[in-house]
Every structure is written in C-alpha cells, then in structure tokens.
Design a protein around this motif. Structure first.
Motif, PDB file in Angstrom:
ATOM      1  N   HIS A  20       1.197  -1.402   0.233  1.00 51.05           N
ATOM      2  CA  HIS A  20      -0.947   0.222   0.225  1.00 51.05           C
ATOM      3  C   HIS A  20       0.785   0.815  -0.188  1.00 51.05           C
ATOM      4  O   HIS A  20       2.160   0.861   0.527  1.00 51.05           O
ATOM      5  N   LEU A  21       0.429   2.111  -0.405  1.00 47.64           N
ATOM      6  CA  LEU A  21       0.757   3.356  -0.724  1.00 47.64           C
ATOM      7  C   LEU A  21       2.196   3.825   0.583  1.00 47.64           C
ATOM      8  O   LEU A  21       0.883   3.681   2.237  1.00 47.64           O
ATOM      9  N   TRP A  22       3.169   4.375   0.841  1.00 50.71           N
ATOM     10  CA  TRP A  22       3.427   4.768   2.257  1.00 50.71           C
ATOM     11  C   TRP A  22       2.703   6.589   2.278  1.00 50.71           C
ATOM     12  O   TRP A  22       2.660   7.138   2.270  1.00 50.71           O
ATOM     13  N   PRO A  23       1.833   6.177   4.298  1.00 47.78           N
ATOM     14  CA  PRO A  23       1.065   6.949   4.196  1.00 47.78           C
ATOM     15  C   PRO A  23       1.681   8.044   5.119  1.00 47.78           C
ATOM     16  O   PRO A  23       1.464   9.095   4.787  1.00 47.78           O
ATOM     17  N   GLY A  24       3.232   8.139   4.900  1.00 48.23           N
ATOM     18  CA  GLY A  24       4.433   8.566   5.008  1.00 48.23           C
ATOM     19  C   GLY A  24       4.301   9.813   4.026  1.00 48.23           C
ATOM     20  O   GLY A  24       4.798  11.473   4.674  1.00 48.23           O
TER      21      GLY A  24
END
Length: 725
Positions: A607-611
């Motif tokens: 999943h895309l990095w939340p940061g």
C-alpha cells in the motif's frame, strides 16, 4: 487455382490442399478467397464429389489469419481517406459469406489440422463439419486477434460460443489464448486428435463414412448453446453482466475490440445464425474503421515481425549464429540470459568473480527450466539444456566463445576491467556485447581494442519473459557486430530494436520520464493514489510510483548522480532529483528494501506509504484524472520525439516497438509515434506548449515537431525528415 489444389479420389472425396505461394504460412488474401469460392462451388455442384477434406500443403502449419497487407488495402479508399464502417463491412463480410457457403454446401467437409491454426485459419476450421488435429507439441489453435486490436471477424465470435459455450469462448477470445491439442479435444473444439502426420487420412475416412453429416449443430432444429444463451437464461445474463465490467477494468476503457466482441457475442447469441454473422461483421467493420486497429496491427504484428526477420540487419553480412556464449556476470540478468541462450541450444560459460555466485546463476537456470516441465519441456530435454551451462571463475574457461555478453555491476570502471581481462583470452576479433541500461556504449568500447566489434545489447528483466532486446550502436560499432547481435536475438526468439548511443539510450531514457513525472507530481502535493490510478487508466501496466519501486528508487538516484558527475554543468536538473535523494536518505529504496513509495508488509498487500502526505503536503486543489493522464503521457511523448530528433532512434518503427515491448507503453496507441501521428502533430504541439507554459521546459516541443506541424508531415509519412541540428 493459385492457392488451392483440388483433387478427387476414387471415393469421390475432394482434398483441398491450401498452399499460398510466396508465403511461409498460409494466409487469407484475394487469391485464396477467389479459389475457395470456386472450390465451394465445385463441392456443392459436382455430383462426383461426395464430400471434402481441407488441409495444408505447408510444413509451417494449417493456416494463419488475414494477409495484413490485404487487410490494409481494405482500409484504404480511392479518395485517400479512411473508408466509413459501411464500406468496410461490404469488404469484410465476404469472408463470412464464404465460410457460411462452405458449411451449408450440402456435403460433409472435414479439416485436417497439422501445426498452427489461428485467426481466420481457425475460423475456416470452425466452419467445417468435422475437425481432426495432428498431435504435436508445436500445434496450437485459437483466435488471438484481440492482441492486435481486432476480434474474430470470420464467424469465430459466433461459432466458438455455439461449440464450447459463451463463457468459455469469451475467456479464450478476450485473452487471445491458444489451445494445445489435448485441451482442444477436451473442450470439443476439435473432434479427434490423432498421431502427427495422420490427420488427412483420418479426416478423409470420416467423410467417407459420414456422407450425410453436412449440417452444423446450430442449423439443426432445437439447437441450444452449451451452458445456455438468451436474454432469459440466468447463466448467460450473469456471464455477460460480469464480462463487461471485468473487461472495462482490464482495458481501462482504452480498447475498442473487446467491447465490440462482447456486443457481437451478446447480440449474436439471441439471433438466427445468418443474422448473427452480419452483426459480427458490423462490429468488426466499426473496429477496423478506427485508427486504433491499424496502429496496433502495424506495431504489434507487421513491424514486430519485420524486426524479428532482420529488418535492421546489415544485408551484406554472412549469418553469424552463436555457438558458445561467454556470459559475464551471474546475477539475475546474466542468469536470465544464460537461460534463454541454453534453451536456444548454445553452450554457455557463466562467469562470475565468486564461484558461489556462478553456481547460484546456474541454479536459476534450473529453476526456470523446471517451470516449463510439461509445457514442451521434458526431464531429458531439461537435463540436456542444463548441461550446456558451465559456471566458472576462470577467464581461461571462456576460450572458444564466439560471442561475449557482459552483465556485471553498472559501473564503467568495473566493466572496463572485465572487458580487458576477456580480451586477453579471446582476442579483439570476437564480438563483445555489453548489457547496460544507461552507460554510453562509445565510452565502454574504449576498453576493447577493436571498438568496431563492441556493441550494446540491453535486456529487460525478467529476461525469460520480456520480449524486447535493445541493440545499441556505439560511434564505431561495425556491421559485423550488428549482425552478430541481431542473429543472437533471433536465436533466442526475442524482438530487437536498433538505436544509436546516448545516455540511457532510448528505452531507459524515455521510460524514466514516466517515473519522474509521477515523482514530480507527488512533490507538487498531488494525491499519490490519483497519480497511480491515472497511470493505469492511461494503459500503462502499473502506476509510475509502483514501477519506480520495482526498478528501485536507489538505482534511479545512482543513475542521476552518475549523470551529474559525467555531464557537469551540462546536466539539466529535474524537479524529481531532490525528491529521489530525500527518499534514499530515508532508506526508502524501493521494493527490494521493503519500503519505497509503497510499504510492503510481510503479511498483507502493498500500500502507498502513509508518510507521503506528511512529507509532501497535499495541494488544496487537486487536478482531475485527465490532466494527470495527459502529463504522464505527453512527458513520454516529447522525450520519444527528442530521441528521434537527436538520431538516437532512426525509425519510428523501432520507437513504437521499443516503447510497447520495452517499458509497457500503452499498447492501445500502437506506440508513441503512431499515437502522435493519429492525434495530429499540430495537436501534439499545442498540448506540449500548454504544458510547457504551466509546468516547465521538460515539455518543450522539439524543433522537429514544430517543423512537422508546419509542413504537415508525420513520422510514418515517407516525406518526413529530421530537423537540422
């Protein structure tokens, strides 16, 4: 008759042997259509003829599809403009009418299939009353037209569902899947599978013993589709209701042919057969009338085949097949090259500095061969293939090699050291190929005392699956090296393009712009999910951030640093440079490190990095998806145009093939140069000027594009010429 030999035996059985002159494979052209028409008339009208067998006179197989040169002539009109669908319908319906006449001629007709039987050839077989297939590992049949922007237009979309059922037929037609003999028999696509070489005799015997078997199942009273069909059949409705959204998702609404195929199957299934084939031809004509089909056929079939047959090979050079390959470097790339070379029958010496690495490379070869067991690979053949690969750390073991491919670490100094060591063993008369994705070949060739014998040969990972090989010419590369490299690519059954030297060559240079533009949009605060979805909707295999992770953020950063060092003040900084450096500093190196633009949890989906949201705050106003798609597309288009203007590319054909098969450029376009021609150079110019004003000089149109827009020429127009440098 020019293409069909018509012979009648003592039992009154006619054998129609198809042998189209001047063609390696039987194809459907005007002469064949005329001859088949005449043959059907004889079968139906001559009392002495009790039935017929259709077979091939060529060792290459039964029959392929339409002669694409002939098909191209169908799409031309006297006015020079593309004909309307109604005009095309009149031309393409001829084939449907002929096959319909064949199956309703009143006498039994069998076909004897030995070897390849695809496209229109398979549709001819489906129109026969009985199909006999010779059992050979090379034999395959099916309807792969969807892969080149078309769909079955000779009754295939109507007959196959009536034989195997709608769901199974759609599965094969929408994917262009081919069937081997056992699978074809299990699905009842063929009636008999017999030992290779006996299909004609078996088919003749069937005709002799079944004199009244001259009516197709769908012409018999009470016929029902296997699995059911019709607007009131729950299974049929469910199949069609599910097929449409799945197809739209798979094609991202970019492809014409799959949707037309679904329409033809749906409508045809609720109509009498004679109406159904008219519906099929109507949709086929509509697809053929759109430039998409012509572009895809040209790039994915005609130009691809021409490249594989040596279109760019120097004509005056003798054949130079590789017998013993010196493979330098046993990493994933080197081991992959060793695999395909050994499969092609070559002896391979797999060299690495560490014997454990060389042995690991051979283990990779073994693993790849195991995957093919039962798919044309036997244990005996696997053992023979594996025995051709010899791992070593000794340069002396390379003696006797007639071709060298180097795939060591992407560092000019290391490559130069290895190159010099190899020359001491083999001498400079042997052709040396460097597998590099970015380092200029002219510079690498300085380490080989005969630069004329040094060439770039850029493979794509994984080698076993990727179809393209990019051949790169240094400033001094000679014709013998070009011929040797292209002959090697032909041996391993890959598709070559030939380009001239530059940093990143063609594929790596243009592919990188797709990733860069995605990264630059992240830095601008555009939602990464929007960027990724836009990339897929454009028709790319994956989004720019996902593919950036796959090839490694760290690698992209290293290439950028090396370019800065090499070019100095001439280096043109990109907005993405600082972003990539920041990601590397954070240790987010891509998939290989378990974190990049995406996170890769051990258990669960990536999943895309939340940061990213904290690192690059979201812009308050987000662009719409079409704007993002436009940026991703035109950033690639303009770089491709630059490569052509600079002479890195010599032909638009290489540009289109290289883009589609090298980095997965949206296949529905036919490639960047076909797409620019179709959109119109003037329109391309207008979009680039607008994007340049808004986003910077990376979108600046080339001088050549400006010249082309002014003069009205196109990339595929013979009058097109390069702008003066």
């Amino acid at each position: 008759m020019q293409t069909i030999a018509f012979d009648i035996d003592a039992d009154g059985i006619a054998t129609l042997t198809i042998d189209v002159p001047g063609q390696s494979m039987n194809v459907i052209g005007p002469d064949f259509l005329a001859d088949l028409d005449a043959a059907i008339t004889r079968i139906a009208s001559e009392e002495a003829v009790k039935g017929a067998v259709i077979a091939s006179g060529k060792d290459s197989g039964f029959m392929a599809g339409m002669d694409l040169k002939y098909f191209g002539s169908m799409l031309a009109s006297e006015s020079g403009k593309r004909p309307a669908p109604a005009e095309i319908f009149d031309k393409v319906f001829v084939l449907n009418q002929l096959f319909r006449r064949l199956e309703t001629c009143g006498k039994p007709v069998a076909c004897a299939i030995e070897g390849t039987c695809v496209g229109g050839g398979f549709e001819l077989a489906l129109a026969c009353h009985h199909r006999v297939m010779g059992d050979s590992p090379k034999t395959q049949l099916g309807l792969p037209e969807i892969l080149i922007g078309l769909f079955p237009g000779g009754g295939g979309s109507q007959r196959l569902p009536r034989i195997v059922g709608v769901q199974a037929a759609l599965l094969y037609m929408l994917q262009g899947k081919l069937l081997r003999p056992a699978e074809a028999a299990m699905m009842k696509v063929v009636d008999e599978v017999v030992p290779q070489g006996t299909a004609v005799a078996t088919a003749r015997q069937w005709v002799k013993t079944n004199p009244s078997a001259s009516t197709q199942p769908w012409d018999q009273k009470g016929f029902k589709f296997p699995g059911g069909a019709g607007g009131f059949n729950p299974a049929f409705v469910q199949t069609m209701a599910g097929a449409l959204p799945m197809t739209l998702k798979q094609t991202q609404r970019n492809m014409n042919a799959p949707i037309a195929l679904l329409s033809a199957v749906y409508e045809g299934a609720i109509l009498p057969f004679d109406r159904a084939i008219r519906v099929e031809s109507k949709y086929f004509a509509k697809v053929a009338a759109d430039p998409q089909a012509a572009n895809m056929i040209r790039s994915l079939f005609v130009n691809k085949q021409a490249a594989e047959r040596g279109a760019r090979r120097p004509k005056d050079q003798p054949k130079a097949p590789t017998k013993k390959l010196a493979m330098l470097g046993a990493g994933m790339m080197g081991a992959g090259i060793a695999t395909v070379a050994a499969q092609a029958g070559m002896e391979v010496v797999l060299f690495d500095r560490d014997l454990s690495y060389a042995q690991k490379g051979k283990a990779h070869v073994e693993d790849q061969l195991k995957k093919r067991l039962g798919k044309g690979m036997t244990p005996e053949k696997m053992a023979q293939t594996l025995a051709r690969v010899t791992p070593t750390t000794d340069y002396a073991a390379l003696a006797g090699a007639d071709f060298v491919i180097e795939a060591v670490f992407e560092d000019a100094a290391i490559k130069a050291e290895v190159t010099k060591e190899v020359e001491q063993v083999l001498g400079a008369d042997v052709i040396f190929g460097s597998n590099t994705s970015t380092l200029p070949i002219t510079k690498l060739a300085r380490a080989w005392s005969k630069p004329a014998n040094f060439i770039g040969i850029h493979f794509f990972s994984p080698v076993e699956k990727m179809p393209l090989v990019e051949i790169i010419l240094g400033q001094e590369t000679g014709p013998a090296a070009i011929a040797k490299a292209l002959d090697f690519v032909a041996q391993i059954k890959k598709t070559p393009i030939v380009v001239n030297d530059s940093r990143g060559f063609y594929t790596s240079r243009c592919f990188s712009t797709y990733v860069q533009e995605g990264v630059e949009m992240v830095a601008e605060g555009i939602n990464p999910a929007l960027i990724e979805n836009a990339g897929r909707q454009l028709g790319m295999p994956v989004g720019p951030l996902a593919v950036g992770d796959e090839v490694s953020i760290e690698l992209g950063h290293k290439i950028m640093v090396a370019a800065q060092k090499e070019l100095g003040d001439a280096y043109v900084a990109q907005p993405s440079d600082a972003v990539m450096a920041r990601m590397v500093d954070l240790g987010r190196l891509g998939r290989k490190s378990g974190k990049g633009w995406y996170d890769y949890p051990e258990a669960g989906k990536k999943h895309l990095w939340p940061g990213l949201a904290d690192m690059f705050p979201r812009a308050p106003v987000q662009p719409d998806v079409d704007e993002v798609k436009e940026r991703l597309l035109y950033r690639q288009l303009v770089e491709c145009a630059r490569c052509y203007e600079e002479g890195v590319l010599e032909t638009p054909e290489d540009g289109d093939i290289g883009a589609i098969f090298g980095w997965g450029f949206a296949p529905w376009t036919g490639g960047p140069f076909s797409h620019m021609d179709t959109v119109g150079i003037g329109q391309v110019m207008a979009v680039l000027e607008r994007l340049k004003d808004r986003h910077g000089d990376r979108f600046a149109p080339t001088v050549q594009l400006q010249d082309m827009a002014a003069t009205g020429v196109t990339f595929y127009n013979p009058g097109s010429s390069r702008a003066a440098a």
